[in-house]
Design an enzyme around this catalytic site. Sequence first.
Site, short mmCIF file in Angstrom:
data_model
loop_
_atom_site.label_atom_id
_atom_site.label_comp_id
_atom_site.label_asym_id
_atom_site.label_seq_id
_atom_site.Cartn_x
_atom_site.Cartn_y
_atom_site.Cartn_z
N CYS A 101 53.35 -28.97 -21.19
CA CYS A 101 53.87 -30.09 -22.24
C CYS A 101 55.13 -29.24 -22.56
O CYS A 101 55.45 -28.29 -21.99
CB CYS A 101 52.72 -30.27 -23.41
SG CYS A 101 51.33 -30.82 -23.14
N ARG B 80 54.24 -34.88 -24.00
CA ARG B 80 52.79 -34.62 -23.60
C ARG B 80 52.21 -34.76 -22.20
O ARG B 80 52.52 -35.68 -21.65
CB ARG B 80 51.93 -35.43 -24.63
CG ARG B 80 50.35 -35.07 -24.55
CD ARG B 80 49.51 -35.72 -25.45
NE ARG B 80 48.14 -35.17 -25.65
CZ ARG B 80 47.12 -36.04 -25.50
NH1 ARG B 80 47.28 -37.38 -25.49
NH2 ARG B 80 45.84 -35.46 -25.49
N ASP C 227 42.81 -30.38 -29.15
CA ASP C 227 43.03 -29.01 -29.60
C ASP C 227 43.99 -28.94 -30.62
O ASP C 227 43.77 -27.90 -31.65
CB ASP C 227 43.01 -27.97 -28.63
CG ASP C 227 43.86 -28.34 -27.60
OD1 ASP C 227 44.69 -29.01 -27.59
OD2 ASP C 227 44.25 -27.38 -26.84
#
Length: 299
Positions: A2, A45, A95
Amino acid sequence: MCGIAGIFGSGDRDLVEIMLNQLVHRGPDDGFIVHEDNFAMGARRLSILDLEGGRQPLSNQSGSVWASQNGELYNYQANLELLRKRHHQFVTRCDTEILPHLYEEFGEDFVAHIDGMFAVAIWDTAKNLGVLARDRLGKKPLYYTQIGDVLYYASEIKSLLQVPGFKRSVNLEALHHYLSFKHVPSPQTIFDGIHCLPPAHYLVYKRGQTLKPVRYWDLSFKTDQELAQLDESALVDIFLDKFRQGIAKRVIADVPIGFFLSGGLDSSLATAVAAESSSDPIKTFTLTYKGDSSTAGKD
């Protein structure tokens, strides 16, 4: 992979969008920015966990702490359980969402509670304070520059070259190192004024205060007396057990995984260990060169 970019000390959303546009190749699935008067944070992302709900930057319950990251946190589940016991609430399975909550609990020491490969940015709106952190071995890159009282950061230098007022000039000492070692040791980069946050360090931004990276971890070479008494067979068993643990926490994903095979023992062993516990065949990839793409050998 990312990409993250942002500003501490200014809420210039348009500039962060320009910086993020330099990182689309790192995160082709999504791009998002949050901003207020004193900060602007963005992320590109590549979706691995929680494909639908994991858009970042993400905040804590009150929206007082924001976080974005490039990387993966291997002990995400363990931290999630800990934080839920302390009455933190979560809205995604990503996460990244544990980061603002860990910061809320532990402050700058949050980085000691995460295991993984990461470049993290956190903004605390109540304190007008920003934190940058990088994983222990520096697997994920993170660069920054400061102009006046404003800090700019990004996953790649090319994003920082978009900052108005930044003057491009070659760091001659870094150039010397590059010609000597074929790389530029951190914290220097090839540009004057752009720094690489070293591995196992975090940095705290507060308007008017001097930036000073802080080391939070170091590799110990101290002899383990218990291990020193073991024979080779026992040491091999211990190594394989730890190796399997390492592989297991690196193959957690909501998308198919694959292994690059270099032809060496390390990639072959990692693939073999992953295949032991996989219910599906492991996909592997190897890069080769065409016959006319490299210099011909001499007899």
